[in-house]
Design a protein around this motif. Structure first.
Motif, PDB file in Angstrom:
ATOM      1  N   GLU A 258       0.794  -1.226   0.000  1.00  0.00           N
ATOM      2  CA  GLU A 258       0.000   0.000   0.000  1.00  0.00           C
ATOM      3  C   GLU A 258       0.832   1.284   0.000  1.00  0.00           C
ATOM      4  N   HIS A 259       0.242   2.345  -0.579  1.00  0.00           N
ATOM      5  CA  HIS A 259       0.837   3.683  -0.613  1.00  0.00           C
ATOM      6  C   HIS A 259       0.450   4.382   0.690  1.00  0.00           C
ATOM      7  N   MET A 260       1.060   3.937   1.787  1.00  0.00           N
ATOM      8  CA  MET A 260       0.656   4.396   3.122  1.00  0.00           C
ATOM      9  C   MET A 260       1.865   4.762   3.982  1.00  0.00           C
ATOM     10  N   ALA A 278      -3.371   6.108   3.981  1.00  0.00           N
ATOM     11  CA  ALA A 278      -3.209   6.253   2.531  1.00  0.00           C
ATOM     12  C   ALA A 278      -3.727   7.619   2.111  1.00  0.00           C
TER      13      ALA A 278
END
Ligand code: GTP
Ligand code: MN
Ligand code: MN
Length: 617
Positions: A258-260, A278
């Motif tokens: 994830e882009h987190m 995110a």
């Protein structure tokens, strides 16, 4: 992020110094390196061992070649400035491809290209593309070397700048090659700036090519990138591997890439909670990752600022690691008043790209200080004054720095097993509609919220929404497969969790605007006030109010002590305009329709329930 090196073996003619490791997996690696070398025809091959001495030599060489400017060690020890070609300043989504066998597997949000077609193109452009240059072989690990959630890869590149950056952003070195030799699976990534040198031809400051390709092969777990030397186009371990390819591996193995950001929040009683969030690019991940709470008693420890890998554990919880070893953060807007932690992190040992140079040999960018210095050299190497009428630093200028330098990095940030997640946040830049904070009613509603993440450029008129830029889960440019299937994967992961141990999902929005166009919420350190409510909610200390769009705080439960927030602004931050939300539901339906049969039925049901609740008197 450098792993321990092992003494190198003697060089084989033309093949540089190979690592002194052996094992059944090594032959495949050397065969692949030979194959890429036969195609790209470099003058030399350098197997990167990840040692400090090697890194120093690389940096010195780049300074000698005019590719890096050494900053004044008095102000910024061990630090360098790189200036890119003006046509090579950001990730290039239009040149980024998912080359899956089936077009359907790339989905409507990716550029698909047939593998055979793009392989033919790549064979053409890579043919001899490294002539006159050194081909570096860079073994890297995402996550601690050998960790249960870690994955390894090798990047071949002809860019020394990329090698130095990968050395900061990942764990590089012979320890990884040893793992490969022992037979661990690894991902192949190949990068060339696409600027071969004829004999005697002088090199340029930032070699690149007008023609650019960033190609992912999800079926064979490979990345091929040509023509760009910048950030995500060149540090293939990051967006290409740790998000696009890893999301595919995660789909197949039952976990999430994830882009987190990832943080540990410690409440006034000393109890720790782990939060992943995110937000789309340039929407505040690095800021929140380094949060300094403005309310007393609370502390935040940084674990990661951009990418989080999340895996269901046997205990019914989600376990998360930051696979990276450094921060590749946006410089402009980073200052004492917005992100003092980042400023302290950047004291030295940092590679800056496309920021401005001060006459005293230090760096500057818009937002670093309130007032610009009177004289600078801008990111293109031209003289600059505040009267120049253009930014001194490129808006996407960046710093590359090791995570260990962050003064509030968690002591155990490299723990291979990761941390158990208590909270997941979704957020975008929404001028209207989306309240400061709301809680999802359950996992599936949370997935619905993630799928509707979007940003709005301007505040719209009452009763309408501005033009929405959709960025579901902040993954629009980074999901390596069909985004509809990805939504389904999120739902499936939720089913593996114990209902009482699954992280609670919230939506936040620091960017809601008043009619006059100003931000209603002070943001930055004051976002701790929202986190405080979220944590007390998770801890069962406060109730919430049901609304058609989710559970909202009772205003008396928000800690607003010492904040100069007009009552009207507070009301507006949580205002729900049913007409406007119904219009947004129509837009969500249009968006959902683009996924056809890949859209999970549960999300259509969530949309139907939302409409029902909005229309109920
Ligand atoms: P990538 O690294 O590209 O993925 O982006 P990111 O999500 O890390 O973005 P970053 O933290 O660099 O976002 C920076 C931008 O968001 C700057 O313009 C900040 O001023 C702005 N920003 C961050 N937090 C807040 C906030 O709480 N309120 C407001 N108004 N702006 C914020
Ligand atoms: Mn990012
Ligand atoms: Mn960031």
């Amino acid at each position: 992020g450098r792993a321990a090196a092992v003494a190198p073996a003697p060089a084989r003619p033309g093949h540089g110094v190979k690592p002194a490791v052996d094992g059944p997996g090594l032959a495949a690696l050397t065969a692949w390196v030979d194959q890429v070398a036969a195609l790209t025809k470099p003058d030399r091959i350098h197997w990167v061992d990840g040692s400090a001495a090697e890194n120093d030599a690389l940096l010195r060489e780049m300074v000698d070649e005019g590719k890096l400017i050494k900053l004044n060690p008095e102000w910024r020890p061990g630090s360098y400035l790189a200036r890119s070609h003006p046509g090579d300043v950001a990730r290039l989504e239009s040149r980024t491809y998912i080359a899956s066998e089936r077009e359907e597997d790339a989905g409507p949000t990716n550029n698909w290209i047939a593998p055979a077609e793009i392989r033919a193109t790549l064979d053409g452009v890579f043919d001899g593309s490294m002539r006159g240059r050194t081909m570096y072989v860079v073994p890297f690990s995402m996550g601690a070397v050998g960790g249960p959630l870690s994955h390894i890869g090798v990047q071949i590149t002809d860019s020394a700048y990329a090698v130095a950056s990968i050395g900061v952003m990942t764990r590089v070195g012979t320890a990884v090659t040893e793992q490969i030799a022992q037979g661990a699976p690894w991902v192949k990534t190949v990068h060339s700036v696409g600027a071969p040198l004829a004999p005697g031809q002088a090199d340029v400051e930032w070699p690149c090519n007008d023609e650019k390709y960033i190609v992912h092969f999800p079926d064979t777990l490979e990345v091929w990138s040509f023509g760009s030397g910048y950030g995500g186009n060149a540090i293939l371990a990051k967006k290409c591997f740790a998000l696009r390819i890893a999301s595919v591996i995660g789909r197949d193995e039952g976990w999430l890439a994830e882009h987190m950001l990832l943080i540990r929040v410690i409440d006034p009683k000393g109890k720790a909670y782990h939060v992943a969030a995110a937000f789309p690019s340039a929407c505040g991940k690095t800021n929140l990752a380094m949060l300094r709470p403005t309310i007393p008693g609370w502390r935040v420890e940084t674990l990661g600022d951009d990418i989080t890998w999340i895996r269901p554990g046997d205990d019914g919880r989600l376990w998360a690691i930051n696979p990276e070893a450094g921060f590749f953060g946006v410089a402009p807007g980073t200052g004492e008043s917005t992100n003092v932690t980042a400023i302290e992190t950047l004291w030295g040992n940092t590679i800056f790209t496309n920021v401005a140079l001060r006459p005293d040999g230090d760096v500057w960018w818009e937002g670093l200080t309130d007032e610009a210095p009177p004289h600078l050299i801008d990111w293109e190497g031209k003289p600059w004054t505040p009267a120049s009428g253009r930014p001194a630093a490129h808006p996407n200028s960046r710093f590359t720095v090791g995570a260990a330098q962050c003064p509030q990095i968690a002591e155990d940030w490299e723990a291979p097993e990761g941390v158990p997640l208590d909270v997941i946040l979704f957020g975008g830049r929404r001028a209207t509609n989306v309240p400061l904070v709301l809680e999802a009613t359950d996992w599936s509603h949370g997935v619905f919220l993630g799928s509707t993440v979007s940003s709005e450029k301007t505040a719209a008129q009452e009763g309408t929404v501005g033009e929405l830029r959709r960025d579901p889960f902040a993954m629009l440019p980074f999901c390596g497969y069909n985004m509809g299937d990805y939504f389904g994967h999120w739902l499936k992961v939720g089913q593996k969790l114990r209902f009482d141990r699954a992280p609670r999902i919230f939506q936040v929005n620091w960017f809601r605007k008043g009619d006059d166009g100003r931000f209603l919420w002070p943001g930055f350190g004051d976002n701790a006030r929202v986190i405080d409510w979220i944590i007390r909610r998770v801890d069962g200390q406060v109730d919430a109010v049901d609304s058609p769009i989710g559970r909202l705080p009772r205003t008396e439960d928000l800690d607003l002590t010492g904040l100069d927030l007009p009552a009207a602004d507070l009301e507006e931050l949580f205002a729900i305009d049913r007409e406007s939300w119904l219009a947004e539901a129509d837009l969500t339906e249009e968006f959902y329709d683009t996924f056809g049969s890949h859209l999970p039925a549960a999300l259509r049901a969530e949309l139907a329930s939302l409409r029902y609740r909005l229309q109920r008197p």
